[in-house]
Design a protein around this motif. Structure first.
Motif, PDB file in Angstrom:
ATOM      1  N   PRO A  65      -7.127   7.756   9.757  1.00  0.00           N
ATOM      2  CA  PRO A  65      -6.570   8.209  11.043  1.00  0.00           C
ATOM      3  C   PRO A  65      -6.050   9.652  11.045  1.00  0.00           C
ATOM      4  O   PRO A  65      -6.336  10.385  11.982  1.00  0.00           O
ATOM      5  CB  PRO A  65      -5.452   7.210  11.333  1.00  0.00           C
ATOM      6  N   LEU A 104      -9.872   2.710  16.591  1.00  0.00           N
ATOM      7  CA  LEU A 104      -9.210   2.065  15.456  1.00  0.00           C
ATOM      8  C   LEU A 104      -8.078   2.931  14.895  1.00  0.00           C
ATOM      9  O   LEU A 104      -7.042   2.427  14.512  1.00  0.00           O
ATOM     10  CB  LEU A 104     -10.228   1.769  14.353  1.00  0.00           C
ATOM     11  N   HIS A 105      -8.308   4.243  14.865  1.00  0.00           N
ATOM     12  CA  HIS A 105      -7.293   5.143  14.311  1.00  0.00           C
ATOM     13  C   HIS A 105      -5.923   4.941  14.937  1.00  0.00           C
ATOM     14  O   HIS A 105      -4.909   5.196  14.300  1.00  0.00           O
ATOM     15  CB  HIS A 105      -7.698   6.594  14.567  1.00  0.00           C
ATOM     16  N   MET A 134      -0.945   8.532   5.929  1.00  0.00           N
ATOM     17  CA  MET A 134       0.067   7.682   6.552  1.00  0.00           C
ATOM     18  C   MET A 134       0.084   6.285   5.954  1.00  0.00           C
ATOM     19  O   MET A 134       0.640   5.359   6.536  1.00  0.00           O
ATOM     20  CB  MET A 134      -0.127   7.655   8.070  1.00  0.00           C
ATOM     21  N   MET A 181       5.672  -0.410   8.642  1.00  0.00           N
ATOM     22  CA  MET A 181       4.443   0.130   9.229  1.00  0.00           C
ATOM     23  C   MET A 181       3.316  -0.868   8.961  1.00  0.00           C
ATOM     24  O   MET A 181       2.474  -0.654   8.097  1.00  0.00           O
ATOM     25  CB  MET A 181       4.112   1.485   8.613  1.00  0.00           C
ATOM     26  N   CYS A 182       3.349  -1.986   9.692  1.00  0.00           N
ATOM     27  CA  CYS A 182       2.514  -3.120   9.288  1.00  0.00           C
ATOM     28  C   CYS A 182       1.018  -2.877   9.459  1.00  0.00           C
ATOM     29  O   CYS A 182       0.233  -3.267   8.623  1.00  0.00           O
ATOM     30  CB  CYS A 182       2.921  -4.353  10.069  1.00  0.00           C
ATOM     31  N   ASN A 183       0.613  -2.248  10.549  1.00  0.00           N
ATOM     32  CA  ASN A 183      -0.803  -1.985  10.775  1.00  0.00           C
ATOM     33  C   ASN A 183      -1.631  -3.236  10.513  1.00  0.00           C
ATOM     34  O   ASN A 183      -2.569  -3.229   9.734  1.00  0.00           O
ATOM     35  CB  ASN A 183      -1.263  -0.836   9.867  1.00  0.00           C
ATOM     36  N   ARG A 198       4.311   3.436  14.622  1.00  0.00           N
ATOM     37  CA  ARG A 198       5.355   4.456  14.618  1.00  0.00           C
ATOM     38  C   ARG A 198       6.046   4.591  15.967  1.00  0.00           C
ATOM     39  O   ARG A 198       6.894   5.456  16.121  1.00  0.00           O
ATOM     40  CB  ARG A 198       4.762   5.814  14.215  1.00  0.00           C
ATOM     41  N   ARG A 225      -6.150  -6.254  14.123  1.00  0.00           N
ATOM     42  CA  ARG A 225      -7.430  -5.560  14.311  1.00  0.00           C
ATOM     43  C   ARG A 225      -8.048  -6.082  15.600  1.00  0.00           C
ATOM     44  O   ARG A 225      -7.671  -7.153  16.086  1.00  0.00           O
ATOM     45  CB  ARG A 225      -8.376  -5.846  13.142  1.00  0.00           C
ATOM     46  N   PHE A 283      -6.618   1.907   5.678  1.00  0.00           N
ATOM     47  CA  PHE A 283      -7.958   1.769   6.253  1.00  0.00           C
ATOM     48  C   PHE A 283      -9.039   2.164   5.256  1.00  0.00           C
ATOM     49  O   PHE A 283     -10.096   1.544   5.196  1.00  0.00           O
ATOM     50  CB  PHE A 283      -8.098   2.645   7.498  1.00  0.00           C
ATOM     51  N   MET A 299      -4.375   2.319  15.728  1.00  0.00           N
ATOM     52  CA  MET A 299      -3.598   1.149  15.318  1.00  0.00           C
ATOM     53  C   MET A 299      -2.391   1.517  14.454  1.00  0.00           C
ATOM     54  O   MET A 299      -1.267   1.166  14.807  1.00  0.00           O
ATOM     55  CB  MET A 299      -4.535   0.161  14.616  1.00  0.00           C
ATOM     56  N   PRO A 300      -2.581   2.241  13.345  1.00  0.00           N
ATOM     57  CA  PRO A 300      -1.379   2.574  12.568  1.00  0.00           C
ATOM     58  C   PRO A 300      -0.436   3.526  13.307  1.00  0.00           C
ATOM     59  O   PRO A 300       0.746   3.558  12.993  1.00  0.00           O
ATOM     60  CB  PRO A 300      -1.930   3.221  11.303  1.00  0.00           C
ATOM     61  N   PHE A 301      -0.944   4.273  14.271  1.00  0.00           N
ATOM     62  CA  PHE A 301      -0.041   5.142  15.030  1.00  0.00           C
ATOM     63  C   PHE A 301       0.898   4.322  15.911  1.00  0.00           C
ATOM     64  O   PHE A 301       2.026   4.733  16.162  1.00  0.00           O
ATOM     65  CB  PHE A 301      -0.829   6.148  15.878  1.00  0.00           C
ATOM     66  N   GLU A 323      -9.669  -0.592   3.069  1.00  0.00           N
ATOM     67  CA  GLU A 323     -10.168  -1.760   3.789  1.00  0.00           C
ATOM     68  C   GLU A 323     -11.654  -1.632   4.118  1.00  0.00           C
ATOM     69  O   GLU A 323     -12.386  -2.613   4.104  1.00  0.00           O
ATOM     70  CB  GLU A 323      -9.347  -1.899   5.075  1.00  0.00           C
ATOM     71  N   PHE A 357      -5.788  -8.174   9.946  1.00  0.00           N
ATOM     72  CA  PHE A 357      -6.213  -7.480   8.732  1.00  0.00           C
ATOM     73  C   PHE A 357      -6.693  -8.462   7.660  1.00  0.00           C
ATOM     74  O   PHE A 357      -7.824  -8.405   7.195  1.00  0.00           O
ATOM     75  CB  PHE A 357      -5.050  -6.614   8.239  1.00  0.00           C
ATOM     76  N   ARG A 400       0.834  -1.199   0.000  1.00  0.00           N
ATOM     77  CA  ARG A 400       0.000   0.000   0.000  1.00  0.00           C
ATOM     78  C   ARG A 400       0.860   1.238   0.000  1.00  0.00           C
ATOM     79  O   ARG A 400       1.785   1.359   0.783  1.00  0.00           O
ATOM     80  CB  ARG A 400      -0.945   0.013   1.203  1.00  0.00           C
TER      81      ARG A 400
END
Ligand code: SF4
Ligand code: SF4
Lengths: 346, 618
Positions: free
Chosen positions: A98, B279-280, A130, B378-380, B287, B383, A134, B282-284, A137, B388, A66
Motif C-alpha cells: 500500500p 485493496l491498498h 506500514m 492495526m488489524c488489517n 488508522r 478482505r 500484504f 484496507m490497512p489505511f 500474503e 485474512f 507481523r
C-alpha cells in the motif's frame, strides 16, 4: 446513604490492590523470575496486576505477528543451492504494497537482456512500511515473510532504514523457527519443503518431493563432518564459487569483510554445503551449472544452463575466475545505481 | 414516533412523490451502477425540506463531494438520508460546474451538514451559499488549492495511481525527500505573505467571539461582575484525546460559546485512498479510528463488496467468514467502550485508576487479535469476500528473542473463557466501581444535555444518539452481515446527558457479550469450513458504480462512500473514496451541548462523545 456508592467503588480498588500481591505471596517473591508462572500471570486465570517487566521479560509474539518483511533464502547448509534467493522478482509484492515501499530490480540476462527470475536488488524502506503484511500474503512463492523482530531502533534513519537485499535475507530455517505451524502449512500447500519452482521442476522430472510433515521439518545433520569440509572448501571451490555467486545474483556471498565473523561463518557453511554436493556428484565440476540451474527457480528461463554460463563468463561485473576470492566492489555498484538514478530522474 | 403526512413505506414511493411535486427538477441517476436521484441545485433546499418533513427522511447520514474531472467535468454533492425508523437510504445528488462551484447549503434543513459542507468547501472548493461559517475546517488558511480536486497534485507526487511504475522492474530505491527539497515542497496562496505570518483566521475567530471586556456588560446590573474571556483549550491538552482545539468564550467560568478546531492530524486520507488500489485502502482504514480497526475494515469491505457484487464473478463471504467478522467487530466494540469509559473517567478527574481497570481486559482481547490478525491494533483483517485467515488452532508463540516468555492456549477455550467469564465479570466490576459513585453522578447527571430532535438534526450517531432516546442502530435499522439472525436489543437511554452516555456504553457491552455468546456455537459448528468462497484476489476489477457501506462502529455510524469510475474494464483504483467519520460528525453538536456549562464540564462532555482524532481529522 450518601457515600455508599463511593465506598462500593473503593472496595473494588481494595480488591485490585489485594490481588496485585497474591501472586507475590504465591510465588514467594520470585514472581518475575519464573517461566512457569508467566503463562498463568499473562493468561485468563490472571488476577491483579499483570505487568510485563520489559526488557527483562518479553512476551514472545504469536506466529502471525507481523513487523517488517524479510526475504526467505535457502539455508546455508542447503545441499543443492545454499543461500539461494526464493524471490523470483515477479513484482507482486511491490504491486500490493500500500505505501509502495518495496523496490525491486529484476534480474536480467546481460547477453540477451531477457529477464531472469532473480532479483538483482531488493529494497524495503522500513520507515514507510506500514506492517500490513500484504507482501507476505500475496507472494506466490512464499519468498517474503513477516519478521518478528520489533527492536529496530537506530540512530540514522537515512542510512539504516532502507533495508537492502542483504539485510532482508534470512534463511528458511529462521522462518521455521519463528512460525513453525505456518511454515508447515505453507510447505504442505506447496507440496514440499523446497521452493515452488524446484518442486515443479522435480515433478517434471518425475520425482516426487518429500511430503512435508512435522517430523521432516528439520533436516537430519549431514553425514560428513562439516568442519572438515569447510576447511578444504575454499580452496576447492574458488573457480566455481564465482559462478555460484553470480548465479544466485547474491551479493551476500561475495561481500565478505574479514571483520565480520558471523558472515564468514555463514559463508563457510555454504562452501561446506557446496563441497558436500560436489563430493556427492563425484567431484565433477562440470556437472555443477546444470544442477544449480535445476535447483534455481526456472519459470521464465528456457535454457537455464546456458544462461548461467553466459552470465558467469561474459557478465560485465563478473570477477575474473581463478583470481582467488572475488571481492565485491561496492563503490562500482553504488556508481551504477547513481547512474541509473540520474537517467531515470533526468 | 412522528406521524408523517404522507405514509410512505419505501424509498421508491418517496422518490415518486418527490417527482410529483418537483417534476422538472428531479431526474433518476441513470449512470451505470448509480442509484438515487439528481436534484436541480436551485431546488435542493426545497427538496431536502420535503424529504425531511413530509417523507420522513429525518437523518442526514453523509454529505460529500465528488469531482468528475475528466469524465463529465462537473462536481456533485452526494447526500445519504435515512429514516430514524429504519430502512435503506435515499440518495440524492446536486451537480455544479467545476468553475465557480456552488451548491446551496442544507444547514437549515439538517444542521448536521455543517462540518460536512465545510469539509467539501475545504477539500473541493465548492461554495455553499447560506452556510453561516463557511471556512476551511481540516486545512489551514495558508494552504494552496483544494486537494481533493482531481487536478491537484501533492508535493511528493509520483504518479496518478498505485502501483507506481518506479518500483518494479527497475526499482532503484530513492527517498522522496531527495527529490523534493524541504522548504521547496510547499505552495502558498498567491496573496499569502509568509514573512508576515499572522493568522488572520484567528483574528476573525476572536472578533466573532468578542474578545476582552465589554463595557456595557460590565455596567449591567448582574450581581457578579465577570470578564468575558477567550480561552484556547488545546491543541495540546491532555483532555482532548489527541491534538484538538476548542476555542471557548467564557463569562467567568461559564461557557458562552465553543468552537471546535480540528485538522491537526489531517493527512488527506481520502486523497491517499484515491491513489491507492482498492485493496491498498484496507490497512489505511485501520488508522482511522485506531481503537476499533476491525470495525473500520468491515465497513470498507462491505462498501467494496457492494460494488463487486454487481459483477458476475463475485462470491459473497462464506458463513464462517461472516461469523468471524461479527465476532471481531463485537469484540472491538467491547474494546472501544472499555476505552471510552476508562478515559471518560480520566476526563472527570479520576486519573487512570478506572482507565487501567477498564482496559485490563482489553489486553486479553488484543492478544487474541494479535494471534489471529497479526497485530493488536492495526488489524488489517477483512478482505473483499472473506477475512485474512481463519482463527488459529492455538494462540501460541515461539521464543525468538532473548528474554522471550512463551504462552500457549487453545483458541476456542480462550475465547469461551473470555466471553463467558472474564468480560462479563469485568463489565460488572466497572458497574459496581463507577455507576453508583456519588461523585460521578454529581459531575455527569444533567450535564451536556442533547435533546433527541437535536441529536437527529445534528446527525449524531452511535451511543451519543442512542443515549438521547433515539433507538437507531445500523445493525437493526439497515442490517448487514449475520446480524438479522442474532438476538440482541438496541440499547437506548433517554436522558441525553453524560451519565446516560456512560450507562449506554455499559449496556452495549452487555449486548455485545450476548451476541458473542451466540457466536461461540456457530464458530464450533463451522469449524474447518472455508473462509473464502472464491479466490482471494489482490487486484479485483471493480465494476463501475457507487456504493455506500455503513456499519455501526463503536463510535457511531461509519460509512464508506466508494465510486468506481473511469476505466471501462473496471478500474483498479477508487475514483472516490469517502469516509463518513462518526468522530468528526459527532463533534457538530459539541458547541451547543457545552453552552451554559462550566469549563471543567467541557472536558467531560468531549470525553462522553468519545472521539479519536485519527478519524476526526483523517
Ligand atoms: S512477490 Fe515474492 S517472488 Fe514476487 S517479487 Fe515479491 S518476494 Fe519476490
Ligand atoms: S508489510 Fe505492507 S507496507 Fe510493508 S513492505 Fe509489505 S506490503 Fe509493503
Amino acid at each position: 446513604m450518601y457515600g455508599q456508592g463511593i465506598l462500593k467503588g473503593l472496595f473494588v480498588t481494595f480488591k485490585h490492590f489485594f490481588n496485585t500481591y497474591v501472586d507475590d505471596l504465591r510465588y514467594a517473591g520470585r514472581k518475575y523470575f519464573r517461566q512457569d508462572n508467566f503463562e498463568i500471570r499473562q493468561g485468563l486465570k490472571a488476577q491483579g496486576a499483570f505487568t510485563v517487566q520489559y526488557p527483562d521479560e518479553k512476551i514472545a509474539v504469536p506466529e502471525r505477528f507481523r513487523f517488517t518483511p524479510f526475504l526467505v533464502v535457502n539455508d546455508d547448509d542447503h545441499p543443492e543451492a545454499p543461500g539461494e534467493d526464493w524471490c523470483t522478482s515477479c513484482g507482486i509484492c511491490a504491486k500490493v504494497c500500500p505505501p509502495q515501499c518495496i523496490w525491486i530490480v529484476r534480474g536480467s540476462d546481460p547477453a540477451t537482456g531477457r529477464p531472469i527470475p532473480q532479483p538483482t536488488a531488493f529494497f524495503i524502506d522500513i520507515d514507510i512500511c506500514m506492517n500490513c503484511g500484504f507482501c507476505a500474503e500475496f507472494c506466490p512463492f512464499d519468498a517474503i515473510k513477516m519478521d518478528h523482530d520489533y527492536e529496530m531502533a537506530s540512530y540514522d534513519r537515512t542510512r539504516n532504514h532502507i533495508h537492502d537485499k542483504e539485510r532482508l535475507s534470512k534463511p528458511l530455517s529462521y522462518w521455521k523457527t519463528i512460525a513453525p505451524t505456518t511454515a508447515l502449512e505453507e510447505a504442505i500447500a506447496r507440496g514440499g519443503w523446497e521452493h515452488p519452482d524446484v518442486i515443479k521442476a522435480m515433478k517434471k522430472q518425475g520425482k516426487t518431493p518429500v511430503e512435508p510433515t512435522i517430523d521432516n521439518m528439520w533436516p537430519k545433520a549431514p553425514v560428513t563432518d562439516a568442519d572438515e569440509i569447510a576447511d578444504k572448501a575454499p580452496a576447492a571451490a574458488v573457480a566455481s564459487s564465482t559462478k555460484q555467486a553470480e548465479v544466485a545474483g547474491d551479493v551476500k556471498t561475495q561481500d565478505v569483510l574479514p571483520e565480520d565473523p558471523e558472515k564468514a561463518a555463514r559463508l563457510a557453511k555454504r562452501e561446506a554445503a557446496l563441497a558436500r554436493k560436489r563430493a556427492a556428484a563425484g567431484g565433477m565440476p562440470s556437472s555443477e551449472p546444470t544442477t544449480v540451474a535445476e535447483a534455481a527457480p526456472a519459470e521464465q528461463v528456457a535454457e537455464p544452463a546456458v544462461v548461467v554460463d553466459t552470465q558467469a563468463n561474459a557478465g560485465p561485473d563478473a570477477t575474473p575466475a581463478g583470481g582467488g576470492k572475488p571481492k565485491f566492489d561496492k563503490q562500482a555498484m553504488l556508481e551504477k545505481i547513481r547512474q541509473k538514478k540520474a537517467q531515470k530522474g533526468g | 414516533m412522528v406521524d408523517y403526512p404522507i405514509e410512505v413505506t419505501d424509498v421508491s414511493a418517496a422518490v415518486t412523490s418527490l417527482k410529483q411535486k418537483f417534476p422538472e427538477y428531479i431526474q433518476e441517476d441513470t449512470r451505470q451502477g448509480y442509484s438515487g436521484i439528481i436534484v436541480d441545485r436551485n431546488y435542493l433546499v426545497e427538496v431536502a425540506r420535503m424529504l425531511r418533513d413530509e417523507l420522513g427522511f429525518d437523518y442526514l447520514s453523509s454529505a460529500t463531494a465528488v469531482d468528475y474531472y475528466g469524465i463529465s467535468d462537473h462536481m456533485e454533492m452526494v447526500y445519504h438520508a435515512y429514516r430514524t425508523a429504519g430502512g435503506p437510504a435515499l440518495v440524492f445528488k446536486a451537480q455544479t460546474p467545476r468553475d465557480n462551484a456552488e451548491i446551496p447549503s442544507l444547514i437549515d434543513v439538517w444542521p448536521g451538514a455543517d462540518f460536512q459542507e465545510r469539509e467539501a468547501y475545504d477539500l473541493y472548493g465548492i461554495r455553499f451559499p447560506g452556510h453561516p461559517n463557511l471556512k476551511r475546517i481540516l486545512l489551514w488558511e495558508g494552504f494552496e488549492g483544494h486537494p481533493m480536486r482531481k487536478d491537484w497534485k501533492e508535493p511528493y507526487y509520483t504518479e496518478e495511481h498505485k502501483p507506481f511504475d518506479s518500483r518494479w522492474p527497475d526499482g532503484w530505491v530513492y527517498r522522496a525527500e531527495e527529490r523534493n527539497v524541504y522548504g521547496k515542497n510547499v505552495q502558498y496562496p498567491a496573496d499569502f505573505d509568509l514573512s508576515k505570518l499572522t493568522d488572520r483566521s484567528e483574528e476573525a475567530l476572536y472578533s466573532e467571539l468578542g474578545l476582552g471586556v465589554s463595557i456595557q456588560e460590565l455596567d449591567s446590573d448582574e450581581a457578579l461582575k465577570t470578564d468575558r474571556l477567550v480561552v484556547n483549550m488545546g491543541p495540546h491538552h491532555p483532555s482532548t484525546h489527541g491534538v484538538f482545539r476548542m476555542i471557548v468564550t467564557l463569562n467567568g467560568e461559564t461557557i458562552e460559546s465553543l468552537e471546535p478546531v480540528m485538522g491537526y492530524l489531517h493527512r488527506n486520507h481520502e486523497q491517499i485512498g484515491e491513489r491507492n488500489t482498492f485493496l491498498h485502502n484496507m490497512p489505511f482504514t485501520d488508522r482511522l479510528d485506531y481503537i476499533s480497526s476491525m470495525g473500520n475494515n468491515l465497513g470498507y469491505a462491505l462498501a467494496v463488496e457492494q460494488l463487486l457484487s454487481k459483477g458476475t464473478r463475485y462470491q459473497p463471504p462464506t458463513y464462517r467468514a461472516e461469523v468471524i467478522r461479527v465476532l471481531m467487530t463485537e469484540l472491538t466494540r467491547i474494546v472501544n467502550h472499555y476505552w471510552a469509559i476508562g478515559f471518560l473517567l480520566n476526563d472527570l478527574g479520576a486519573f487512570f485508576t478506572p482507565a487501567l481497570y477498564a482496559i485490563a481486559e482489553r489486553e486479553k482481547i488484543l492478544d487474541f487479535f494479535e494471534a489471529t490478525a497479526g497485530s493488536r491494533m492495526m488489524c488489517n483483517y477483512m478482505r473483499f469476500g472473506g477475512v485474512f485467515k481463519d482463527l488459529p488452532e492455538r494462540i501460541h508463540s515461539v521464543a525468538a528473542k532473548i528474554n522471550d516468555m512463551m504462552r500457549d492456549y487453545d483458541t476456542m477455550d480462550y475465547l469461551t473463557e473470555l466471553i463467558n467469564e472474564r468480560i462479563p465479570r469485568s463489565i460488572d466490576e466497572l458497574d459496581t466501581f463507577l455507576t453508583d459513585s456519588e461523585i460521578i453522578k454529581a459531575r455527569t447527571i444533567g450535564v451536556g444535555y442533547l435533546p433527541p430532535e437535536m441529536a437527529i438534526a445534528y446527525s449524531a450517531a452511535g451511543p451519543l444518539l442512542r443515549a438521547s432516546g433515539v433507538p437507531y442502530d445500523v445493525r437493526r435499522a439497515d442490517p448487514y452481515s449475520i446480524y438479522p439472525e442474532l438476538d440482541f436489543d438496541v440499547a437506548v437511554r433517554y436522558n441525553g446527558d453524560i451519565y446516560d452516555r456512560y450507562l449506554i456504553r455499559l449496556d452495549e457491552m452487555r449486548e455485545s457479550v450476548r451476541i458473542l455468546k451466540q457466536l461461540l456455537p456457530r464458530l464450533e459448528r463451522t469449524k474447518g469450513e472455508p473462509i473464502f468462497a472464491g479466490n482471494k484476489q489482490h487486484t479485483p476489477r471493480v465494476p463501475l458504480g457507487e456504493s455506500y457501506g455503513r456499519v455501526e462502529n463503536p463510535k457511531g455510524e461509519l460509512g464508506f462512500y466508494v465510486v468506481s469510475a473511469g476505466d471501462e474494464k473496471g478500474p483498479q483504483n477508487p475514483w472516490r473514496y469517502h469516509v463518513r467519520a462518526p468522530s468528526f460528525i459527532n463533534l457538530t453538536p459539541l458547541g451547543p451541548m457545552c453552552v451554559g456549562h462550566k469549563v471543567a464540564d467541557v472536558v467531560a462532555i468531549l470525553g462522553s462523545i468519545d472521539i479519536v482524532l485519527g478519524e476526526t481529522d483523517r
